[in-house]
Design a protein around this motif. Structure first.
Motif, PDB file in Angstrom:
ATOM      1  N   ALA A 104       0.856  -1.192   0.000  1.00 37.74           N
ATOM      2  CA  ALA A 104       0.000   0.000   0.000  1.00 37.74           C
ATOM      3  C   ALA A 104       0.883   1.229   0.000  1.00 37.74           C
ATOM      4  O   ALA A 104       2.030   1.176   0.429  1.00 37.74           O
ATOM      5  CB  ALA A 104      -0.916   0.005   1.217  1.00 37.74           C
ATOM      6  N   ALA A 105       0.323   2.345  -0.452  1.00 30.38           N
ATOM      7  CA  ALA A 105       1.093   3.589  -0.480  1.00 30.38           C
ATOM      8  C   ALA A 105       0.183   4.800  -0.397  1.00 30.38           C
ATOM      9  O   ALA A 105      -0.969   4.766  -0.866  1.00 30.38           O
ATOM     10  CB  ALA A 105       1.950   3.669  -1.743  1.00 30.38           C
ATOM     11  N   PHE A 106       0.732   5.846   0.186  1.00 28.80           N
ATOM     12  CA  PHE A 106       0.110   7.162   0.256  1.00 28.80           C
ATOM     13  C   PHE A 106       0.978   8.114  -0.555  1.00 28.80           C
ATOM     14  O   PHE A 106       2.194   8.125  -0.413  1.00 28.80           O
ATOM     15  CB  PHE A 106       0.120   7.659   1.711  1.00 28.80           C
ATOM     16  N   SER A 107       0.363   8.956  -1.365  1.00 26.02           N
ATOM     17  CA  SER A 107       1.132   9.979  -2.067  1.00 26.02           C
ATOM     18  C   SER A 107       1.646  11.023  -1.087  1.00 26.02           C
ATOM     19  O   SER A 107       1.171  11.104   0.057  1.00 26.02           O
ATOM     20  CB  SER A 107       0.265  10.645  -3.136  1.00 26.02           C
ATOM     21  N   TRP A 108       2.580  11.849  -1.518  1.00 24.01           N
ATOM     22  CA  TRP A 108       3.175  12.827  -0.627  1.00 24.01           C
ATOM     23  C   TRP A 108       2.136  13.819  -0.108  1.00 24.01           C
ATOM     24  O   TRP A 108       2.229  14.320   1.007  1.00 24.01           O
ATOM     25  CB  TRP A 108       4.304  13.585  -1.336  1.00 24.01           C
ATOM     26  N   SER A 109       1.122  14.110  -0.918  1.00 25.67           N
ATOM     27  CA  SER A 109       0.085  15.052  -0.519  1.00 25.67           C
ATOM     28  C   SER A 109      -0.926  14.423   0.435  1.00 25.67           C
ATOM     29  O   SER A 109      -1.725  15.118   1.052  1.00 25.67           O
ATOM     30  CB  SER A 109      -0.646  15.571  -1.750  1.00 25.67           C
TER      31      SER A 109
END
Length: 121
Positions: free
Chosen positions: A48-53
């Motif tokens: 899973a990943a979250f964008s920088w924003s």
């Protein structure tokens, strides 16, 4: 940013665990944060990943609907429910400065030590 992942352990199939990733000497502000895992004899794979924003999150198909990724400026959390034996792996968190939160490990330049998750059948 130094990272440390923790919260792993041994759980029965169908159980839950919550992993945390802490950023020391810095924050996650302006960083994409990703979770990856690596099982013995296998390549590291995206979870899973979250964008920088913080506005975009995506999950691997294998965990979609079972895992939930959340974050604040100092910690990232991976809530893992309905665990399966095939989720057994060492889990790593990683960051990418102003990254889009991609699924490719080579885009992440800062990695924490992993935490072992073992799911028994």
């Amino acid at each position: 940013v130094q990272l440390q992942a923790f919260g792993g352990g041994l759980v029965q199939a169908g159980g839950s665990l919550r992993l945390s990733c802490a950023a020391s000497r810095g924050t996650f502000y302006n960083y994409a944060v990703g979770w990856f895992r690596q099982a013995p004899g296998k390549e590291r794979e995206f979870v899973a990943a979250f964008s920088w924003s913080g506005t975009n999150t995506h999950y691997a198909d294998s965990v979609k609907g079972r895992f939930t990724f959340s974050r604040d400026n100092n910690k990232a959390y991976l809530q893992m429910d309905s665990l399966k034996p095939e989720d057994t792996a060492v889990y790593y968190c990683a960051t990418d400065f102003v990254g889009a939160g991609t699924s490719a490990p080579h885009n992440y330049h800062n990695w924490g030590q992993g935490t072992q998750v073992t799911v028994s059948s």
